[in-house]
Design a protein around this motif. Structure first.
Motif, PDB file in Angstrom:
ATOM      1  N   ARG A 286       0.824  -1.211   0.000  1.00  0.00           N
ATOM      2  CA  ARG A 286       0.000   0.000   0.000  1.00  0.00           C
ATOM      3  C   ARG A 286       0.856   1.259   0.000  1.00  0.00           C
ATOM      4  O   ARG A 286       0.332   2.369  -0.020  1.00  0.00           O
ATOM      5  CB  ARG A 286      -0.903   0.038   1.245  1.00  0.00           C
ATOM      6  CG  ARG A 286      -1.791  -1.180   1.459  1.00  0.00           C
ATOM      7  CD  ARG A 286      -3.123  -1.087   0.769  1.00  0.00           C
ATOM      8  NE  ARG A 286      -4.126  -0.310   1.453  1.00  0.00           N
ATOM      9  CZ  ARG A 286      -5.427  -0.334   1.094  1.00  0.00           C
ATOM     10  NH1 ARG A 286      -5.835  -1.095   0.087  1.00  0.00           N
ATOM     11  NH2 ARG A 286      -6.295   0.422   1.726  1.00  0.00           N
TER      12      ARG A 286
ATOM     13  N   ILE B  80       1.617   7.994   4.109  1.00  0.00           N
ATOM     14  CA  ILE B  80       1.866   6.635   4.584  1.00  0.00           C
ATOM     15  C   ILE B  80       0.535   5.978   4.931  1.00  0.00           C
ATOM     16  O   ILE B  80      -0.244   6.498   5.731  1.00  0.00           O
ATOM     17  CB  ILE B  80       2.838   6.645   5.777  1.00  0.00           C
ATOM     18  CG1 ILE B  80       4.213   7.098   5.239  1.00  0.00           C
ATOM     19  CG2 ILE B  80       2.922   5.262   6.424  1.00  0.00           C
ATOM     20  CD1 ILE B  80       5.330   7.090   6.224  1.00  0.00           C
ATOM     21  N   GLN B  81       0.271   4.861   4.273  1.00  0.00           N
ATOM     22  CA  GLN B  81      -1.005   4.174   4.440  1.00  0.00           C
ATOM     23  C   GLN B  81      -0.918   3.151   5.569  1.00  0.00           C
ATOM     24  O   GLN B  81       0.022   2.366   5.624  1.00  0.00           O
ATOM     25  CB  GLN B  81      -1.400   3.458   3.141  1.00  0.00           C
ATOM     26  CG  GLN B  81      -1.543   4.387   1.937  1.00  0.00           C
ATOM     27  CD  GLN B  81      -2.705   5.355   2.073  1.00  0.00           C
ATOM     28  OE1 GLN B  81      -3.600   5.158   2.898  1.00  0.00           O
ATOM     29  NE2 GLN B  81      -2.699   6.406   1.277  1.00  0.00           N
ATOM     30  N   PRO B  82      -1.895   3.155   6.456  1.00  0.00           N
ATOM     31  CA  PRO B  82      -1.886   2.203   7.582  1.00  0.00           C
ATOM     32  C   PRO B  82      -2.174   0.769   7.115  1.00  0.00           C
ATOM     33  O   PRO B  82      -2.593   0.562   5.975  1.00  0.00           O
ATOM     34  CB  PRO B  82      -3.024   2.720   8.472  1.00  0.00           C
ATOM     35  CG  PRO B  82      -3.942   3.430   7.542  1.00  0.00           C
ATOM     36  CD  PRO B  82      -3.083   4.015   6.468  1.00  0.00           C
ATOM     37  N   PRO B  83      -1.969  -0.213   7.989  1.00  0.00           N
ATOM     38  CA  PRO B  83      -2.249  -1.599   7.610  1.00  0.00           C
ATOM     39  C   PRO B  83      -3.712  -1.775   7.192  1.00  0.00           C
ATOM     40  O   PRO B  83      -4.593  -1.056   7.664  1.00  0.00           O
ATOM     41  CB  PRO B  83      -1.974  -2.385   8.891  1.00  0.00           C
ATOM     42  CG  PRO B  83      -1.083  -1.522   9.709  1.00  0.00           C
ATOM     43  CD  PRO B  83      -1.444  -0.115   9.360  1.00  0.00           C
ATOM     44  N   VAL B  84      -3.939  -2.716   6.317  1.00  0.00           N
ATOM     45  CA  VAL B  84      -5.289  -2.986   5.822  1.00  0.00           C
ATOM     46  C   VAL B  84      -6.117  -3.660   6.921  1.00  0.00           C
ATOM     47  O   VAL B  84      -5.614  -4.508   7.653  1.00  0.00           O
ATOM     48  CB  VAL B  84      -5.207  -3.926   4.595  1.00  0.00           C
ATOM     49  CG1 VAL B  84      -6.593  -4.277   4.090  1.00  0.00           C
ATOM     50  CG2 VAL B  84      -4.378  -3.290   3.496  1.00  0.00           C
TER      51      VAL B  84
ATOM     52  N   TRP C  38      -1.709   2.190  16.325  1.00  0.00           N
ATOM     53  CA  TRP C  38      -1.109   2.793  15.130  1.00  0.00           C
ATOM     54  C   TRP C  38      -1.086   4.305  15.314  1.00  0.00           C
ATOM     55  O   TRP C  38      -2.065   5.003  15.046  1.00  0.00           O
ATOM     56  CB  TRP C  38      -1.889   2.403  13.871  1.00  0.00           C
ATOM     57  CG  TRP C  38      -1.339   2.997  12.603  1.00  0.00           C
ATOM     58  CD1 TRP C  38      -1.736   4.160  12.003  1.00  0.00           C
ATOM     59  CD2 TRP C  38      -0.292   2.476  11.776  1.00  0.00           C
ATOM     60  NE1 TRP C  38      -1.010   4.392  10.865  1.00  0.00           N
ATOM     61  CE2 TRP C  38      -0.106   3.376  10.700  1.00  0.00           C
ATOM     62  CE3 TRP C  38       0.525   1.340  11.839  1.00  0.00           C
ATOM     63  CZ2 TRP C  38       0.842   3.164   9.700  1.00  0.00           C
ATOM     64  CZ3 TRP C  38       1.472   1.135  10.842  1.00  0.00           C
ATOM     65  CH2 TRP C  38       1.615   2.042   9.789  1.00  0.00           C
TER      66      TRP C  38
ATOM     67  N   PRO D 123      -0.387   7.854  14.242  1.00  0.00           N
ATOM     68  CA  PRO D 123      -0.152   8.440  12.925  1.00  0.00           C
ATOM     69  C   PRO D 123       1.255   9.053  12.839  1.00  0.00           C
ATOM     70  O   PRO D 123       1.709   9.670  13.808  1.00  0.00           O
ATOM     71  CB  PRO D 123      -1.225   9.530  12.827  1.00  0.00           C
ATOM     72  CG  PRO D 123      -2.272   9.139  13.799  1.00  0.00           C
ATOM     73  CD  PRO D 123      -1.569   8.399  14.898  1.00  0.00           C
TER      74      PRO D 123
END
Ligand code: SF4
Lengths: 339, 162
Positions: free
Chosen positions: B80, B123-127, B152, B154
């Motif tokens: 991602r 930055i994309q967090p976990p799915v 998480w 940010p």
């Protein structure tokens, strides 16, 4: 070449590992990859490590690189720390989900592991068990950030508290030689933002490309926020080079290098490969922002010592003087009387 | 038709922007009808369109506009946050040599996207794997697609903290 010690924006205390100490002191660092055994005998790890320990500042334990199964990286690291060596624990996203990874990070830290390299990992189809299920629950950036949260905030991803957080020096990989080239430096910035304090790159054979990359990296100021170790390694022969560039994901070898190997008789190609490697080390050393090298010598470990020595990178600093008792015991096992 | 659309990232992002605005405008109405009921109605159409245009993999938390209108779940490694190190010299995928790396496409497209192009740097967090196979539009309206794991933190907050 001395560099000013870099103060990480994430960490201002004592270095957590010997590798970090070397890097922060401004010395040119050397790490090397250990070829993981296909064996349940710890001695094979010790034998391989013994060669590397005196010539590098950190020994990378690969996590089933190329998606081929070997002794697990966490176990190799545990053996290495027991013997007083300095491992770099490679964690890939391919085989384990976030639950397993966080547990392994804690376990590794408990066993004395201090350096962690967070990577995506080659796809399962690159290895000898392509039927396997690929996991990729996290990506390398999410993995980095997760490890950093565990370390700095003392919690799991779920928010649940750790009693003692893992004191890790966090690293990531980068491949300046794979498209999209223009984006790679910015992508490195993403990794730094996610917590990367050191970087080990893919094999560097294309110096002009690497120079351009490093120029952009320096323009972005990233060399002051993380330590960049250029990946290098000796090519065994023209044939091996051809194999690597067609079969190993992400390895780029310019035609000129292959031509140069072909230009010498077969029995001299190995020596030529070593010579090329040393020349590359000398060239990357001169590039601004390069903090060290990372040597990957697949099935040619014996050469690593010669390369480091001939490149003028010995002796290595901050080596533990007193041999660790566990190391003594294990390393000299073969000398014990036969039972 | 779909290739024409795929090759026009600026048009795609504009369409997305309009659709998003429309969704928010209709939100009170949708809430009244019930999110679950509307989801059942729109899901087939959403799937149909997204599959054809983007090769949608139904992750239920669409970030297409932040990734150059190139679906990150089409990447065999589900990355991602950008490309892996295995991208081939011709820009094709390590795993599927016949396919262009979704991140090579994402980068090219985002250069032509004045509205959302810059979001590639986020930055994309976990799915959230529980959202798989649910409607991303509805998840956007209910906000569940924005939920990140409690731990998480940010990235933006971190540099301020230290
Ligand atoms: S090459 Fe691109 S699409 Fe293929 S696995 Fe790597 S990042 Fe994903």
């Amino acid at each position: 070449m001395q560099r000013d010690p870099v103060v990480s924006i994430f960490h201002n205390g004592e270095p957590r590992s010997r590798l970090e100490r070397v890097l922060r002191s401004g010395r040119f660092a050397v790490t090397a990859e250990l070829n993981p055994p296909d064996s349940a005998d710890p001695q094979e790890v010790y034998d391989a490590a013994l060669v590397l320990s005196s010539i590098c500042d950190g020994i990378n334990a690969v996590d089933a690189s190329g998606a081929n199964c070997h002794m697990s990286s966490v176990a190799i690291c545990a053996l290495l720390t027991r013997a007083g060596y300095e491992p770099v624990y490679q964690v890939s996203c391919r085989d384990r989900n976030r639950i397993a990874i966080q547990g392994d990070l804690l376990g590794a830290a408990a066993m004395g592991v201090r350096n962690v390299l967070c990577i995506t990992g080659d796809d399962v189809t690159a290895g000898d068990q392509p039927e396997a299920k690929r996991v990729f629950d996290l990506d390398s950036i999410q993995l980095l950030h997760t490890a950093r949260i565990m370390r700095d905030y003392g919690v799991y991803l779920s928010g649940r508290k750790l009693t003692v957080p893992p004191p890790l020096f966090l690293g990531a990989a980068e491949n300046p030689f794979a498209p999209p080239f223009d984006w790679r430096p910015q992508r490195l910035a993403k990794k730094v933002a996610a917590g990367a304090e050191f970087i080990q790159t893919q094999y560097c054979f294309d110096i002009p490309r690497f120079r351009t990359f490093m120029q952009r990296v320096c323009d972005l100021g990233l060399h002051e926020k993380c330590f960049i170790l250029a990946g290098v390694g000796p090519l065994r022969s023209a044939g091996a080079a051809e194999f690597m560039r067609t079969k190993v994901p992400g390895v780029y070898i310019p035609d000129a290098v292959i031509e140069r190997l072909k230009g010498v008789p077969k029995n001299k190609q190995r020596a030529e490969g070593k010579k090329i490697c040393i020349e590359i080390i000398q060239q990357v050393r001169e590039i601004a922002g390069v903090a060290g090298i990372h040597i990957m010598a697949y099935r040619q470990e014996e050469l690593v010592a010669e390369i480091v020595e001939e490149a003028g990178l010995l002796p290595r600093p901050f080596r533990a003087e007193v041999p660790h008792p566990a190391r003594e015991r294990h390393l000299h096992r073969q000398e014990e009387p036969a039972r | 038709m779909t290739t024409i659309l795929r090759n026009r990232p600026a048009l795609l992002e504009k369409t997305y922007q309009i659709a998003e605005r429309a969704a928010w405008t209709l939100n009170p109405l949708i809430a009244k009808i019930g999110y679950a009921r509307v989801e059942r109605l729109i899901k087939p159409a959403e799937d149909f369109a997204k599959e054809r245009i983007f090769g949608c993999h139904h992750c239920g938390q669409c970030i297409l506009h932040s990734t150059g209108m190139s679906c990150p779940m089409e990447c065999p490694k589900n990355l991602r946050n950008g490309p892996c190190g295995g991208v081939r010299p011709n820009g094709h995928c390590e795993v599927k040599p016949e396919m262009r790396c979704v991140w090579v496409v994402a980068y090219e497209n985002s250069q032509q996207m004045p509205i959302y192009g810059h979001e590639l740097a986020q930055i994309q967090p976990p799915v959230n794997r529980r959202l798989e196979d649910t409607s991303a539009w509805i998840n956007m309206l209910t906000g569940v697609d924005k939920h990140v794991p409690a731990g998480w933190i940010p990235i933006e907050n971190i540099e301020v903290v230290q």
